[in-house]
Write a protein that holds these residues in place. Structure first.
Motif, PDB file in Angstrom:
ATOM      1  N   LEU A 385     -31.797  -7.661  37.306  1.00 50.23           N
ATOM      2  CA  LEU A 385     -31.821  -7.038  35.989  1.00 50.23           C
ATOM      3  C   LEU A 385     -32.654  -5.769  36.082  1.00 50.23           C
ATOM      4  O   LEU A 385     -33.766  -5.781  36.617  1.00 50.23           O
ATOM      5  CB  LEU A 385     -32.419  -7.982  34.942  1.00 50.23           C
ATOM      6  N   PHE A 386     -32.122  -4.671  35.550  1.00 53.51           N
ATOM      7  CA  PHE A 386     -32.793  -3.382  35.634  1.00 53.51           C
ATOM      8  C   PHE A 386     -33.805  -3.241  34.503  1.00 53.51           C
ATOM      9  O   PHE A 386     -33.660  -3.847  33.439  1.00 53.51           O
ATOM     10  CB  PHE A 386     -31.763  -2.253  35.576  1.00 53.51           C
ATOM     11  N   ASN A 387     -34.789  -2.416  34.754  1.00 52.48           N
ATOM     12  CA  ASN A 387     -35.868  -2.219  33.780  1.00 52.48           C
ATOM     13  C   ASN A 387     -35.415  -1.267  32.673  1.00 52.48           C
ATOM     14  O   ASN A 387     -35.921  -0.155  32.517  1.00 52.48           O
ATOM     15  CB  ASN A 387     -37.117  -1.673  34.484  1.00 52.48           C
ATOM     16  N   THR A 388     -34.429  -1.728  31.924  1.00 55.94           N
ATOM     17  CA  THR A 388     -33.904  -0.979  30.788  1.00 55.94           C
ATOM     18  C   THR A 388     -33.616  -1.974  29.671  1.00 55.94           C
ATOM     19  O   THR A 388     -34.063  -3.120  29.730  1.00 55.94           O
ATOM     20  CB  THR A 388     -32.655  -0.178  31.199  1.00 55.94           C
ATOM     21  N   THR A 389     -32.865  -1.555  28.679  1.00 57.02           N
ATOM     22  CA  THR A 389     -32.644  -2.435  27.531  1.00 57.02           C
ATOM     23  C   THR A 389     -31.715  -3.591  27.876  1.00 57.02           C
ATOM     24  O   THR A 389     -30.937  -3.525  28.829  1.00 57.02           O
ATOM     25  CB  THR A 389     -32.055  -1.654  26.353  1.00 57.02           C
ATOM     26  N   LEU A 390     -31.804  -4.622  27.079  1.00 51.94           N
ATOM     27  CA  LEU A 390     -30.922  -5.770  27.236  1.00 51.94           C
ATOM     28  C   LEU A 390     -29.465  -5.342  27.079  1.00 51.94           C
ATOM     29  O   LEU A 390     -28.583  -5.791  27.817  1.00 51.94           O
ATOM     30  CB  LEU A 390     -31.291  -6.827  26.181  1.00 51.94           C
ATOM     31  N   MET A 391     -29.208  -4.464  26.122  1.00 50.62           N
ATOM     32  CA  MET A 391     -27.852  -3.973  25.878  1.00 50.62           C
ATOM     33  C   MET A 391     -27.297  -3.281  27.125  1.00 50.62           C
ATOM     34  O   MET A 391     -26.150  -3.514  27.531  1.00 50.62           O
ATOM     35  CB  MET A 391     -27.866  -3.001  24.695  1.00 50.62           C
ATOM     36  N   ASN A 392     -28.116  -2.428  27.771  1.00 49.21           N
ATOM     37  CA  ASN A 392     -27.661  -1.712  28.965  1.00 49.21           C
ATOM     38  C   ASN A 392     -27.413  -2.656  30.131  1.00 49.21           C
ATOM     39  O   ASN A 392     -26.469  -2.464  30.910  1.00 49.21           O
ATOM     40  CB  ASN A 392     -28.685  -0.656  29.373  1.00 49.21           C
ATOM     41  N   ASN A 393     -28.268  -3.678  30.265  1.00 45.56           N
ATOM     42  CA  ASN A 393     -28.101  -4.619  31.369  1.00 45.56           C
ATOM     43  C   ASN A 393     -26.806  -5.397  31.248  1.00 45.56           C
ATOM     44  O   ASN A 393     -26.118  -5.636  32.239  1.00 45.56           O
ATOM     45  CB  ASN A 393     -29.291  -5.582  31.409  1.00 45.56           C
ATOM     46  N   VAL A 394     -26.460  -5.813  30.048  1.00 43.53           N
ATOM     47  CA  VAL A 394     -25.219  -6.572  29.862  1.00 43.53           C
ATOM     48  C   VAL A 394     -24.015  -5.653  30.016  1.00 43.53           C
ATOM     49  O   VAL A 394     -23.007  -6.025  30.624  1.00 43.53           O
ATOM     50  CB  VAL A 394     -25.208  -7.262  28.484  1.00 43.53           C
ATOM     51  N   ARG A 395     -24.122  -4.438  29.490  1.00 45.13           N
ATOM     52  CA  ARG A 395     -22.986  -3.506  29.546  1.00 45.13           C
ATOM     53  C   ARG A 395     -22.666  -3.072  30.973  1.00 45.13           C
ATOM     54  O   ARG A 395     -21.622  -2.482  31.234  1.00 45.13           O
ATOM     55  CB  ARG A 395     -23.270  -2.281  28.673  1.00 45.13           C
ATOM     56  N   LEU A 396     -23.542  -3.374  31.926  1.00 43.41           N
ATOM     57  CA  LEU A 396     -23.254  -3.087  33.323  1.00 43.41           C
ATOM     58  C   LEU A 396     -21.942  -3.742  33.755  1.00 43.41           C
ATOM     59  O   LEU A 396     -21.242  -3.242  34.632  1.00 43.41           O
ATOM     60  CB  LEU A 396     -24.401  -3.590  34.202  1.00 43.41           C
ATOM     61  N   GLY A 397     -21.590  -4.858  33.121  1.00 44.82           N
ATOM     62  CA  GLY A 397     -20.333  -5.536  33.456  1.00 44.82           C
ATOM     63  C   GLY A 397     -19.110  -4.716  33.100  1.00 44.82           C
ATOM     64  O   GLY A 397     -18.080  -4.795  33.779  1.00 44.82           O
ATOM     65  N   ASN A 398     -19.191  -3.912  32.056  1.00 45.95           N
ATOM     66  CA  ASN A 398     -18.085  -3.037  31.656  1.00 45.95           C
ATOM     67  C   ASN A 398     -18.640  -2.012  30.684  1.00 45.95           C
ATOM     68  O   ASN A 398     -18.879  -2.304  29.514  1.00 45.95           O
ATOM     69  CB  ASN A 398     -16.953  -3.840  31.007  1.00 45.95           C
ATOM     70  N   GLU A 399     -18.870  -0.799  31.182  1.00 44.65           N
ATOM     71  CA  GLU A 399     -19.531   0.222  30.364  1.00 44.65           C
ATOM     72  C   GLU A 399     -18.679   0.707  29.195  1.00 44.65           C
ATOM     73  O   GLU A 399     -19.183   1.385  28.300  1.00 44.65           O
ATOM     74  CB  GLU A 399     -19.907   1.420  31.239  1.00 44.65           C
ATOM     75  N   ASN A 400     -17.405   0.353  29.182  1.00 35.03           N
ATOM     76  CA  ASN A 400     -16.521   0.801  28.099  1.00 35.03           C
ATOM     77  C   ASN A 400     -16.524  -0.145  26.895  1.00 35.03           C
ATOM     78  O   ASN A 400     -15.878   0.143  25.887  1.00 35.03           O
ATOM     79  CB  ASN A 400     -15.087   0.954  28.623  1.00 35.03           C
ATOM     80  N   ARG A 401     -17.226  -1.270  27.008  1.00 37.74           N
ATOM     81  CA  ARG A 401     -17.252  -2.219  25.909  1.00 37.74           C
ATOM     82  C   ARG A 401     -18.192  -1.743  24.799  1.00 37.74           C
ATOM     83  O   ARG A 401     -19.200  -1.084  25.056  1.00 37.74           O
ATOM     84  CB  ARG A 401     -17.672  -3.602  26.391  1.00 37.74           C
ATOM     85  N   SER A 402     -17.872  -2.101  23.576  1.00 35.00           N
ATOM     86  CA  SER A 402     -18.644  -1.674  22.408  1.00 35.00           C
ATOM     87  C   SER A 402     -19.912  -2.523  22.257  1.00 35.00           C
ATOM     88  O   SER A 402     -20.066  -3.579  22.889  1.00 35.00           O
ATOM     89  CB  SER A 402     -17.797  -1.792  21.149  1.00 35.00           C
ATOM     90  N   ASP A 403     -20.816  -2.060  21.382  1.00 31.81           N
ATOM     91  CA  ASP A 403     -22.039  -2.825  21.102  1.00 31.81           C
ATOM     92  C   ASP A 403     -21.700  -4.199  20.531  1.00 31.81           C
ATOM     93  O   ASP A 403     -22.358  -5.192  20.847  1.00 31.81           O
ATOM     94  CB  ASP A 403     -22.923  -2.066  20.111  1.00 31.81           C
ATOM     95  N   ALA A 404     -20.662  -4.239  19.703  1.00 29.55           N
ATOM     96  CA  ALA A 404     -20.267  -5.509  19.094  1.00 29.55           C
ATOM     97  C   ALA A 404     -19.817  -6.504  20.159  1.00 29.55           C
ATOM     98  O   ALA A 404     -20.123  -7.701  20.085  1.00 29.55           O
ATOM     99  CB  ALA A 404     -19.159  -5.284  18.076  1.00 29.55           C
ATOM    100  N   GLU A 405     -19.096  -6.016  21.171  1.00 29.02           N
ATOM    101  CA  GLU A 405     -18.629  -6.898  22.240  1.00 29.02           C
ATOM    102  C   GLU A 405     -19.794  -7.378  23.110  1.00 29.02           C
ATOM    103  O   GLU A 405     -19.797  -8.522  23.588  1.00 29.02           O
ATOM    104  CB  GLU A 405     -17.588  -6.168  23.089  1.00 29.02           C
ATOM    105  N   VAL A 406     -20.779  -6.509  23.330  1.00 28.63           N
ATOM    106  CA  VAL A 406     -21.967  -6.917  24.079  1.00 28.63           C
ATOM    107  C   VAL A 406     -22.706  -8.024  23.330  1.00 28.63           C
ATOM    108  O   VAL A 406     -23.115  -9.041  23.903  1.00 28.63           O
ATOM    109  CB  VAL A 406     -22.894  -5.712  24.325  1.00 28.63           C
ATOM    110  N   LYS A 407     -22.882  -7.835  22.030  1.00 30.02           N
ATOM    111  CA  LYS A 407     -23.582  -8.839  21.214  1.00 30.02           C
ATOM    112  C   LYS A 407     -22.803 -10.148  21.187  1.00 30.02           C
ATOM    113  O   LYS A 407     -23.394 -11.237  21.216  1.00 30.02           O
ATOM    114  CB  LYS A 407     -23.778  -8.305  19.800  1.00 30.02           C
TER     115      LYS A 407
END
Length: 538
Positions: A385-407
Motif C-alpha cells: 500500500l502506497f503512502n497516499t490516500t485510501l481512494m488512490n490505493n484502491v483506484r490502483l486496480g483501475n484508474e478509470n473507475r469513479s469515486d462511487a465505484e471505489v467506495k
C-alpha cells in the motif's frame, strides 16, 4: 589578466594618447564582469550536454532493473541495488564533468601554449611544455597511484553501509523486541568511523597536492619573469608586454590543477562505467500478442509442466498437469518450498517452464502478456500500500473507475463503516506500506483493488498468513463471497477455509498426492481427514 598586465606596463610610460591606457582598462573591466558570466554559461551548457548523454544510459538502467528485477535480486543484495541506483549515474556524470572535460581542456591549453611559446623561442617553449607536462600528466598519475586503493576502500565501506542499513531497517522490530537498541544504533559506527578517517586522509592529500601545484605555478611565473626580462626588454614596445605575458599564465591554473583531482577519482568511476556499459535490457522474446477479452476466458490448462530454477538445483515442479475452467475455485496445498508460489508465477508468465505448456483458451500464456492485467489479479501475503490516500490505493486496480465505484468496492469488502468513521474518510492517508491499517484491513484494501480490476482469474498467494484464526476466517469468507463468479487459484499452507473451493490439489516433492472436492476427500481419504481434523483442532 593579459590586458591588466599590459595596462600596468603601459601606465609606467608616458602614453602618446590616453586611449592607449583607457581601452585596455575598459577591456579589463569587461573581462572581469564577463568572466563569471562565461563560466556560468560554460557550466550550464556542459551540464546540459552531459545530462543528455547520460539520459540514454539512465533509461537503460531503469528498464533493465524493471525487466530483469529477478536477476538483480539473485545476484545483488537490496543494499547493493540501492548503491547502483544512487551512484552509477552520478559517477558517469562526474566522469565527464570532473575528469574528461578538465583533462581535454588542460591538454589543449598545454599544447597550444607550448606551441605559441615555441614559435617565439623554441627552447623556452619546450621548457614550459616539460613543466606543464608534470602538472597535467605526472602529478595526475601520481594522484591515481596514491588514492586508488584508498578510494576503492571507501567505495567498499560505503557499499557495506548500504547493505547494513537495509538489513537493519528491515529487522528493526527484532532489534527493539530483543532490547538491543544501543547495539542497533552502534552497529554501523565502526564502518562510519573508518570511512571518515579514510576520507580525511584523502582530503589532506588533496590539500597538500593542490598547494604544491600552486607553488609550481608560482615557480612557473618566476621563470616567465626571468624569461621576459631577458628577451622582452630591448625596447619600450616589448617591455609593455612583460607583465601581460606573466599575468596571463595565472588563469591557466584554473584549467590545469583540477586535472589531478579528476584522475584521482577514476577508480570510483571505473566499476560504474563497466557496469553501465554491460547493462542491456532483456530482449523481448514474446510471441505475437493477442488481446484476449476478459469475458472470452473459458479455460486455463497446465499440461505436463516441469520447472527448475537452474541446472544445479533440484527439479521444483515435475510433470504437473491441471485444467481449471471458468468460475472454478482451486486450492493448492503442500509443504513449504514445494513450488506452490512458483506455479502461480508460471501461470502469470513471469517464469517459463522447461517442459510442458501453460495455455489459456488453448493459447500459450506468453501471447497475452501485453495486456495480462485484464486476465489476472493477484492477492499475495503482503500487498503493498502506497503512502497516499485510501481512494488512490484502491483506484490502483483501475484508474478509470469513479469515486462511487471505489467506495462501492470498499463497501463490498466490509470496510465502509471503518472508513466512514475516520476523520478524513476516503481521503485518509494509509501510511507507509499501509502502516495505519491492520494486516486484515490491508488485505481487504487490496481485495477492493481486485474488484475494481475485475479480471476473470484471481491468484491468491497465502493472503491470510499472519492473521489470527477469527480474522482469517472472516477474510476468507469475504474473499470468496465478493469473488463468487471468478476463477480462483488459491495457494495455502493449511486447510482453513477449504470448504469454499471446488477442488483441492495436495502436492508433495514428487507428484500430486491427492486431489478432489473437499467433501469427497473428507469422506474417502483418511490422510486428508486426519489433516483436516488436526488443522481444526479436533
Amino acid at each position: 589578466m593579459f590586458t591588466s598586465g599590459y595596462t600596468i606596463d603601459k601606465a609606467a610610460t608616458h602614453p602618446v594618447n590616453i586611449l592607449l591606457i583607457y581601452v585596455p582598462i575598459l577591456l579589463t573591466r569587461a573581462f572581469g564582469i564577463g568572466r563569471p558570466v562565461f563560466k556560468y554559461i560554460e557550466r550550464l551548457k556542459s551540464h546540459n550536454w552531459v545530462l543528455r548523454v547520460t539520459s540514454d544510459l539512465r533509461t537503460r538502467l531503469y528498464k533493465t532493473l524493471e525487466s530483469d528485477a529477478s536477476f538483480f535480486n539473485e545476484h545483488h543484495k537490496t543494499g547493493d541495488i540501492m548503491g547502483l541506483l544512487s551512484e552509477d549515474i552520478s559517477h558517469l556524470q562526474n566522469l565527464y564533468l570532473r575528469t574528461i572535460f578538465p583533462a581535454v581542456i588542460a591538454y589543449l591549453v598545454t599544447i597550444i601554449a607550448s606551441i605559441a611559446l615555441g614559435i617565439f623561442n623554441p627552447s623556452f617553449g619546450f621548457f614550459v611544455f616539460l613543466l606543464l607536462f608534470v602538472e597535467v600528466f605526472l602529478v595526475p598519475l601520481f594522484s591515481v597511484t596514491i588514492e586508488s586503493a584508498r578510494r576503492a576502500y571507501q567505495k567498499q565501506v560505503k557499499s557495506d553501509l548500504y547493505v547494513q542499513l537495509t538489513d537493519n531497517i528491515m529487522g528493526v522490530d527484532d532489534w527493539i523486541i530483543s532490547g538491543r537498541k544501543k547495539d542497533f544504533q552502534n552497529l554501523t559506527t565502526k564502518n562510519i568511523d573508518d570511512l571518515d578517517k579514510s576520507k580525511n586522509k584523502s582530503k589532506s592529500f588533496r590539500r597538500n597536492r593542490d598547494f604544491a601545484l600552486q607553488l609550481f605555478f608560482v615557480a612557473l611565473a618566476v621563470c616567465f619573469l626571468i624569461f621576459t626580462n631577458l628577451t622582452m626588454t630591448h625596447n619600450q614596445e616589448q617591455a609593455n608586454f612583460v607583465s601581460a605575458v606573466v599575468l596571463a599564465i595565472f588563469p591557466l591554473s584554473d584549467a590545469i590543477i583540477p586535472v589531478s583531482q579528476g584522475f584521482e577519482e577514476w577508480p570510483l568511476y571505473k566499476d560504474s562505467i563497466l557496469r553501465l556499459n554491460t547493462l542491456k535490457p532483456i530482449q523481448n522474446r514474446l510471441p505475437e500478442q493477442v488481446d484476449l477479452k476478459p469475458e472470452d476466458f473459458q479455460e486455463l490448462k497446465l499440461d505436463n509442466v516441469s520447472f527448475e530454477y537452474d541446472s544445479d538445483s533440484p527439479i521444483l515442479i515435475k510433470n504437473f498437469s491441471q485444467t481449471i475452467t471458468r468460475g472454478e475455485k482451486l486450492a493448492l496445498l503442500g509443504p513449504s518450498g514445494i513450488g506452490k508460489t512458483t506455479i502461480l508465477q508460471l501461470i502469470l508468465g513471469d517464469l517459463s517452464p522447461q517442459k510442458g505448456q501453460i495455455t489459456i483458451n488453448g493459447m500459450d500464456v506468453n501471447k497475452i502478456q501485453k495486456n495480462r492485467e485484464k486476465i489476472y489479479s493477484v492477492l499475495n501475503q503482503k500487498p503493498f500500500l502506497f503512502n497516499t490516500t485510501l481512494m488512490n490505493n484502491v483506484r490502483l486496480g483501475n484508474e478509470n473507475r469513479s469515486d462511487a465505484e471505489v467506495k462501492k468496492a470498499l463497501e463490498r469488502v466490509g470496510l465502509k463503516d471503518l472508513v466512514e468513521s475516520l476523520p478524513d474518510k476516503y481521503n485518509t492517508i494509509v501510511g507507509e506500506n499501509g502502516s495505519h491499517f491492520s494486516g486484515g484491513e490491508q488485505e481487504r484494501i487490496a481485495l477492493a483493488r481486485i474488484l475494481l480490476q475485475d479480471a476473470p482469474i484471481v491468484l491468491l498467494d497465502e493472503p491470510t498468513v499472519g492473521l489470527d484464526p477469527i480474522t482469517e476466517n472472516d477474510l476468507l469468507k469475504t474473499i470468496f463471497e465478493v469473488l463468487k463468479g471468478k476463477t480462483i487459484i488459491w495457494v495455502t499452507h493449511h486447510l482453513q477455509g477449504v470448504n469454499h473451493v471446488d477442488q483441492i490439489v495436495f502436492i508433495n516433492s514428487k507428484e500430486i498426492e491427492m486431489q478432489g472436492s473437499p467433501k469427497e476427500l473428507y469422506q474417502n481419504n483418511q490422510h486428508f481427514r486426519d489433516l483436516y481434523q488436526m488443522d481444526q483442532g479436533l
